[in-house]
Design an enzyme around this catalytic site. Structure first.
Site, mmCIF file in Angstrom:
data_model
loop_
_atom_site.group_PDB
_atom_site.id
_atom_site.type_symbol
_atom_site.label_atom_id
_atom_site.label_comp_id
_atom_site.label_asym_id
_atom_site.label_seq_id
_atom_site.Cartn_x
_atom_site.Cartn_y
_atom_site.Cartn_z
ATOM 1 N N GLU A 87 1.057 2.654 13.085
ATOM 2 C CA GLU A 87 0.040 2.542 12.032
ATOM 3 C C GLU A 87 -1.067 1.689 12.633
ATOM 4 O O GLU A 87 -1.070 0.466 12.535
ATOM 5 C CB GLU A 87 0.646 1.892 10.787
ATOM 6 C CG GLU A 87 -0.240 2.009 9.558
ATOM 7 C CD GLU A 87 -1.242 0.874 9.455
ATOM 8 O OE1 GLU A 87 -2.278 0.939 10.147
ATOM 9 O OE2 GLU A 87 -0.992 -0.054 8.693
ATOM 10 N N GLU A 98 -11.009 -2.894 14.902
ATOM 11 C CA GLU A 98 -9.958 -3.690 15.533
ATOM 12 C C GLU A 98 -9.412 -3.038 16.800
ATOM 13 O O GLU A 98 -8.671 -3.643 17.548
ATOM 14 C CB GLU A 98 -8.798 -4.004 14.568
ATOM 15 C CG GLU A 98 -9.187 -4.881 13.421
ATOM 16 C CD GLU A 98 -9.279 -6.367 13.782
ATOM 17 O OE1 GLU A 98 -9.461 -7.174 12.864
ATOM 18 O OE2 GLU A 98 -9.207 -6.707 14.982
ATOM 19 N N ASP A 138 0.864 -1.178 0.000
ATOM 20 C CA ASP A 138 0.000 0.000 0.000
ATOM 21 C C ASP A 138 0.904 1.233 0.000
ATOM 22 O O ASP A 138 1.346 1.712 1.046
ATOM 23 C CB ASP A 138 -0.895 -0.017 1.248
ATOM 24 C CG ASP A 138 -1.880 1.144 1.282
ATOM 25 O OD1 ASP A 138 -1.676 2.127 0.527
ATOM 26 O OD2 ASP A 138 -2.832 1.085 2.072
#
Length: 421
Positions: free
Chosen positions: A203, A212, A108
């Site tokens: 991150e 999450e 990414d």
């Protein structure tokens, strides 16, 4: 299939069934049926008798870890282990899955280059400083901070086997232990080899930003170790809502000349049950983008991660009457301190695609509104951690259309969706 009252030690399970499960996870095809795997179903699929002394709790397939760094852990009955270990199928299962996830994140470029650029364009922020990398994974952010940002000392924390790989990667790239120290364990339970740090980098973002629930761990690191005047990196984030018009359900109107309206109704019901994470085409977004939440990561509290917000969205100019088939939730992230170069990235449908994609909340067909000229959708949003599973995120929208001419039919609705494991 028949069951037996006893099991011989030489019974060999169908190891390839277990491997098919692993491959489903590696390709991102894990379903609730797989993650809810039980002892009985595993024995059934593997075509071996269920021993009378089996424990239903001794077999499960658990998804653990924070978003983007999750691990799938097999808990298999003792009867399976010899055959699996003998054939080499059980080794490094967690690492195989985690490697796939790490590769997805590293590829990414929007995400990874934003972190890299935020450091290389602001070396003076990192130079000579002590940095804490929470959820370090492969160690890429630790490397950026130390090798490119010239940090004096970096502590990387991760609660998985991947931390061993991070150590090898950092060593192979010339970073000695007196520059980068790696600690394995849960952030909330660790005592670090430093008393305080200047920067906490992580991150932590998940689908819809908060899925999450890794951010509380990062906030714990901030509160316990970040010195006064230090900063989180990134230090700001925001969430947005938009309206989408998606015509995919038209497919069922004519499937090879067959009217499959019944399938259309079922597909729509399934779509409306939970939040859908996917890449949304920019041209399907038909309203303006409304910011619903801002967070200063240097000051926000854990209790503020569950929040209520109001929103107001209108059709884009010149669009005419516009139906809204779903709400769209996206987020932006900023590395933004006074005196330093700002670096940002966005998960908006109009921006370059990231591995977070977008979060689509489909409306029940009976409540789908149409926006005319001068009309807007207003309402309230509740975003909160799921009561049963705090890793899941619930979205509740209570909305109505305003600006309609007197006597026109009113349009309003209330609906709840979840991003679930």
């Amino acid at each position: 299939m028949s069951t037996s009252s006893n099991t011989t030690t030489n019974t060999t399970p169908d190891v390839y069934y277990v491997i098919r499960l692993i491959n489903c996870l590696r390709t991102g095809c894990a379903s609730k049926e797989i993650t809810d795997l039980t002892t009985a179903s595993l024995y059934c699929h593997a075509q071996v008798p269920i021993p009378t002394d089996h424990d239903e709790a001794d077999c499960s397939l658990q998804r653990i870890g924070e978003e983007g760094k999750e691990t799938y852990r097999f808990m298999l009955p003792k009867y399976f282990r010899p055959a699996l270990e003998e054939d080499g199928y059980l080794q490094c299962v967690d690492d195989v899955i985690r490697t796939y996830v790490s590769e997805t994140m590293l590829k990414d470029k929007v995400r990874t280059l934003a972190y890299k650029n935020s450091i290389t364009r602001n070396v003076s922020l990192f130079s000579g400083k002590t940095v804490l990398d929470v959820g370090c994974g492969t160690g890429v952010l630790s490397y950026f901070a130390s090798a490119l940002g010239l940090a004096k000392y970096v502590v990387g924390v991760d609660d998985s086997n991947m931390i061993n790989m991070a150590g090898r990667i950092l060593s192979n790239n010339g970073l000695p232990r007196d520059r980068v120290e790696l600690c394995r364990g849960k952030m909330e339970e660790l005592k670090l080899p430093v008393e305080e740090v200047d920067i906490v980098i992580s991150e932590w973002m998940g689908y819809g930003l908060l899925y999450e629930t890794m951010l509380p761990s990062v906030l714990d690191a901030r509160d316990r170790y970040m010195k006064e005047g230090g900063t989180m990196w990134p230090n700001k984030c925001s969430m947005y809502v938009e309206g989408v018009f998606d015509e995919r359900m038209k497919y069922w109107d004519d499937v090879y000349g067959i009217d499959m309206g019944a399938m259309k109704e079922q597909a729509m019901r399934e779509l409306c049950k939970e939040a859908v994470v996917e890449v949304v085409k920019a041209e399907t977004v038909v309203t303006d983008r409304c910011r619903i939440w801002d967070a200063d990561l240097n000051t926000i509290k854990d209790s503020e991660l569950d929040y209520d917000a109001s929103f107001r969205i209108g059709a884009r100019p010149g669009s005419g009457d516009t139906a809204i088939s779903a709400f769209l939730v996206t987020f932006d992230v900023d590395f933004d301190l006074p005196g330093f170069e700002k670096v940002s990235f966005s998960t908006a449908a109009q921006a370059e695609t990231t591995h977070w994609q977008q979060t689509l909340l489909w409306l029940e067909p009976t409540t789908v509104p149409t926006l005319g000229v001068g009309e807007v959708i207003t309402g309230n949003i509740r975003v909160e951690r799921n009561k049963k599973n705090h890793r899941d995120i619930d979205f509740t929208f209570d909305w109505k259309v305003e600006g309609r001419k007197e006597g026109a039919e009113r349009s309003m609705g209330k609906q709840k969706w979840s991003i679930t494991s």
